[in-house]
Design an enzyme around this catalytic site. Structure first.
Site, PDB file in Angstrom:
ATOM      1  N   GLY A 112       4.567  -6.099   3.831  1.00 45.81           N
ATOM      2  CA  GLY A 112       4.688  -4.713   3.098  1.00 45.81           C
ATOM      3  C   GLY A 112       6.021  -4.193   3.302  1.00 45.81           C
ATOM      4  CB  THR A 114       7.461   0.690  -0.272  1.00 50.04           C
ATOM      5  OG1 THR A 114       6.051   0.245   0.042  1.00 50.04           O
ATOM      6  CG2 THR A 114       7.437   0.490  -1.538  1.00 50.04           C
ATOM      7  N   GLY A 115       8.575   1.968   2.238  1.00 45.63           N
ATOM      8  CA  GLY A 115       8.264   2.781   3.003  1.00 45.63           C
ATOM      9  C   GLY A 115       8.873   2.336   4.554  1.00 45.63           C
ATOM     10  CB  ILE A 116       6.990   2.244   7.791  1.00 48.29           C
ATOM     11  CG1 ILE A 116       6.721   3.594   7.957  1.00 48.29           C
ATOM     12  CG2 ILE A 116       7.642   1.535   9.302  1.00 48.29           C
ATOM     13  CD1 ILE A 116       5.386   3.926   8.318  1.00 48.29           C
ATOM     14  N   GLY A 117       7.949  -0.420   6.316  1.00 52.26           N
ATOM     15  CA  GLY A 117       8.256  -1.722   6.241  1.00 52.26           C
ATOM     16  C   GLY A 117       9.605  -2.129   5.636  1.00 52.26           C
ATOM     17  CB  SER A 171      -2.837   4.845  12.125  1.00 51.25           C
ATOM     18  OG  SER A 171      -3.398   6.207  12.071  1.00 51.25           O
ATOM     19  CE1 TYR A 202      -4.455   3.545   7.269  1.00 49.01           C
ATOM     20  CE2 TYR A 202      -4.835   5.172   8.745  1.00 49.01           C
ATOM     21  CZ  TYR A 202      -4.013   4.376   8.431  1.00 49.01           C
ATOM     22  OH  TYR A 202      -2.877   4.285   8.737  1.00 49.01           O
TER      23      TYR A 202
HETATM   24  N1  LIG Z   1       2.931   6.819   6.535  1.00 48.13           N
HETATM   25  C1  LIG Z   1       2.257   7.365   7.576  1.00 48.13           C
HETATM   26  O1  LIG Z   1       2.168   8.359   7.824  1.00 48.13           O
HETATM   27  C2  LIG Z   1       1.440   6.246   8.399  1.00 48.13           C
HETATM   28  C3  LIG Z   1       0.913   6.730   9.504  1.00 48.13           C
HETATM   29  C4  LIG Z   1       0.342   5.930  10.528  1.00 48.13           C
HETATM   30  C5  LIG Z   1       0.248   4.449  10.302  1.00 48.13           C
HETATM   31  N2  LIG Z   1       0.917   3.932   8.882  1.00 48.13           N
HETATM   32  C6  LIG Z   1       0.943   2.564   8.605  1.00 48.13           C
HETATM   33  O2  LIG Z   1       2.022   1.937   8.431  1.00 48.13           O
HETATM   34  C7  LIG Z   1       2.083   0.843   7.528  1.00 48.13           C
HETATM   35  C8  LIG Z   1       3.232   1.051   6.488  1.00 48.13           C
HETATM   36  O3  LIG Z   1       2.852   2.177   5.764  1.00 48.13           O
HETATM   37  P1  LIG Z   1       3.882   3.044   4.632  1.00 48.13           P
HETATM   38  O4  LIG Z   1       3.602   4.312   5.220  1.00 48.13           O
HETATM   39  O5  LIG Z   1       5.279   2.373   5.072  1.00 48.13           O
HETATM   40  O6  LIG Z   1       2.935   2.759   3.379  1.00 48.13           O
HETATM   41  P2  LIG Z   1       3.681   2.242   1.800  1.00 48.13           P
HETATM   42  O7  LIG Z   1       4.893   2.702   1.813  1.00 48.13           O
HETATM   43  O8  LIG Z   1       2.525   2.506   1.105  1.00 48.13           O
HETATM   44  O9  LIG Z   1       3.829   0.606   2.120  1.00 48.13           O
HETATM   45  C9  LIG Z   1       2.784  -0.163   2.284  1.00 48.13           C
HETATM   46  C10 LIG Z   1       3.304  -1.802   2.045  1.00 48.13           C
HETATM   47  O10 LIG Z   1       2.084  -2.374   2.103  1.00 48.13           O
HETATM   48  C11 LIG Z   1       1.940  -3.473   1.042  1.00 48.13           C
HETATM   49  N3  LIG Z   1       0.630  -3.743   0.571  1.00 48.13           N
HETATM   50  C12 LIG Z   1      -0.230  -3.052   0.414  1.00 48.13           C
HETATM   51  N4  LIG Z   1      -1.494  -3.342   0.062  1.00 48.13           N
HETATM   52  C13 LIG Z   1      -1.108  -4.878   0.293  1.00 48.13           C
HETATM   53  C14 LIG Z   1      -1.683  -6.214  -0.082  1.00 48.13           C
HETATM   54  N5  LIG Z   1      -3.093  -6.416  -0.568  1.00 48.13           N
HETATM   55  N6  LIG Z   1      -1.158  -7.193   0.316  1.00 48.13           N
HETATM   56  C15 LIG Z   1       0.105  -7.279   0.728  1.00 48.13           C
HETATM   57  N7  LIG Z   1       0.835  -5.999   1.003  1.00 48.13           N
HETATM   58  C16 LIG Z   1       0.161  -5.070   0.583  1.00 48.13           C
HETATM   59  C17 LIG Z   1       2.626  -2.493   0.027  1.00 48.13           C
HETATM   60  O11 LIG Z   1       3.417  -3.349  -1.107  1.00 48.13           O
HETATM   61  P3  LIG Z   1       2.620  -3.914  -2.375  1.00 48.13           P
HETATM   62  O12 LIG Z   1       1.764  -2.640  -2.944  1.00 48.13           O
HETATM   63  O13 LIG Z   1       3.882  -4.073  -3.487  1.00 48.13           O
HETATM   64  O14 LIG Z   1       1.813  -4.985  -2.019  1.00 48.13           O
HETATM   65  C18 LIG Z   1       3.822  -1.931   0.513  1.00 48.13           C
HETATM   66  O15 LIG Z   1       5.019  -2.737   0.630  1.00 48.13           O
HETATM   67  C19 LIG Z   1       0.713   1.156   7.153  1.00 48.13           C
HETATM   68  O16 LIG Z   1       0.061  -0.027   8.042  1.00 48.13           O
HETATM   69  C20 LIG Z   1       0.069   2.349   7.448  1.00 48.13           C
HETATM   70  O17 LIG Z   1      -1.295   2.035   7.688  1.00 48.13           O
HETATM   71  C21 LIG Z   1       1.635   5.050   8.077  1.00 48.13           C
END
Ligand SMILES: NC(=O)c1ccc[n+]([C@@H]2O[C@H](COP(=O)([O-])OP(=O)(O)OC[C@H]3O[C@@H](n4cnc5c(N)ncnc54)[C@H](OP(=O)(O)O)[C@@H]3O)[C@@H](O)[C@H]2O)c1
Length: 321
Positions: A44, A47-50, A173, A201
């Site tokens: 991942g 986008t985002g954190i990754g 999380s 989740y």
């Molecule tokens: N944002 C928050 O407030 C928050 C809080 C606590 C924990 N987190 C955790 O932080 C992590 C990153 O989240 P984020 O906030 O950066 O979200 P994000 O911007 O939506 O990024 C999610 C990433 O996961 C990838 N992804 C989703 N489904 C996938 C699949 N089936 N196979 C491969 N890649 C997949 C997406 O890429 P594609 O769609 O292109 O595949 C995207 O790059 C997650 O595990 C989330 O649970 C986030």
């Protein structure tokens, strides 16, 4: 003098807002080791954190493998990172965690191309995803956030071990704490509780932490560590589906509060980077970190019996086809 008295309430309000915003921005990773030649996988990472994690690793000279399902976006992100960091060793690999065959294909490609992987960041995830069954017959939330990373990590363990001192970071999380309310008698309840999307989740993240705990024990003799990182509340596209459930007016009213309390993706990346880069954490394993500090997770995620049950059940799930 009169002017100072007049502006004082405004100045103190601005200062208070600044202090609150700084507080909620969380800790900052202070370590900047040279990562030249170290290969790091960020799921991942498009986008985002990754994406922020991948960018900082590229700045430190690592060979970064970004993987997700969107090849066009992935390739674009690799170019963006190359341009901003000057590091040419950024690669995109296709990976769909909702497909065991895609995960196996990805692992094969990694083994063909690299001899050792220094770190794996299981960051990809979904939140508030509608109930959809994957081709492997699991809920998308459960497979993306837990079962997919479980299989991926197993397939990559040997090549991570080959690095001698590898690190695995599972991105979790605070929602994992709902495990306490779920109080499962049997692990099947965690994968199948899908009526409430938030609970699904929370259960997936609790499973990820039970996995980290058992994995850290399994790896205790080979120098590879496994820890959980909680990024905090971060403004990324993962929240879009959740906010759609809000009334638009309520969403508008909340805007100032969100501005104050929610982190930027760069701030959300800090705890993951701390776990990857801190030289002090070479022997730290099986722990949960928030804001670059170790803290206590929900005690149930450290329940040996539950962790073992889940491990055995997950092996059966990934081998059922
Ligand atoms: N944002 C928050 O407030 C928050 C809080 C606590 C924990 N987190 C955790 O932080 C992590 C990153 O989240 P984020 O906030 O950066 O979200 P994000 O911007 O939506 O990024 C999610 C990433 O996961 C990838 N992804 C989703 N489904 C996938 C699949 N089936 N196979 C491969 N890649 C997949 C997406 O890429 P594609 O769609 O292109 O595949 C995207 O790059 C997650 O595990 C989330 O649970 C986030």
């Amino acid at each position: 003098m009169v002017n100072i008295i007049k502006i004082w309430p405004y100045a103190s309000a601005v200062l208070s807002l600044y202090i609150i915003k700084r507080y909620f921005a969380g800790g900052v990773c202070q370590h900047e080791p040279d990562l030249t030649d170290k290969v790091i996988i960020v799921t991942g990472g498009t986008t985002g954190i990754g994406k922020e994690v991948a960018t900082v690793l590229a700045e430190r000279g690592a060979r970064v493998i970004i993987c997700s399902r969107d090849e066009v976006r992935g390739t674009k992100v690799c170019f963006e990172i190359l341009k901003s960091t000057g590091n040419p060793n950024i690669y995109f690999f296709y990976l769909d965690l909702n497909s065991f065959s895609s995960i196996r294909e990805f692992s094969r490609a990694i083994h063909e191309r690299f001899d050792a992987i220094y770190a794996l960041v299981n960051n990809a995830g979904v939140f508030y995803h509608p109930f959809v069954q994957t081709e492997d017959d699991f809920d998308v939330t459960f497979q993306t956030n837990y079962l997919g990373p479980f299989l991926l990590t197993h397939l990559l363990l040997n090549i991570i071990r080959a690095s001698g001192n590898g690190r695995i970071v599972n991105v979790s999380s605070e929602a994992h704490r709902y495990l306490h309310i779920l109080n499962p008698r049997y692990v099947d309840e965690l994968g199948t509780r899908s009526n409430n999307r938030f609970i699904a989740y929370a259960a997936s993240k609790a499973c990820l932490q039970l996995f980290t705990y058992k994995l850290s024990q399994t790896l205790s003799d080979c120098g590879v560590t496994a820890n959980d990182a909680n990024p905090g509340n971060v403004k990324t596209q993962i929240l879009d589906g959740y906010f759609k459930t809000y009334h638009p007016l309520l969403l508008k009213l909340q805007t100032p509060l969100r501005w104050l309390l929610i982190k930027t993706p760069r701030q959300g990346a800090q705890t993951i980077l701390h776990l990857l880069l801190s030289p002090d954490l070479q022997d730290t394993t099986g722990k949960y970190f928030t804001d670059c500090k170790e803290c206590d997770p929900c005690p149930l995620t450290r329940n040996q019996e539950l962790a073992e049950q889940l491990w055995i059940r997950s092996l059966a799930w990934i081998n059922k086809k």
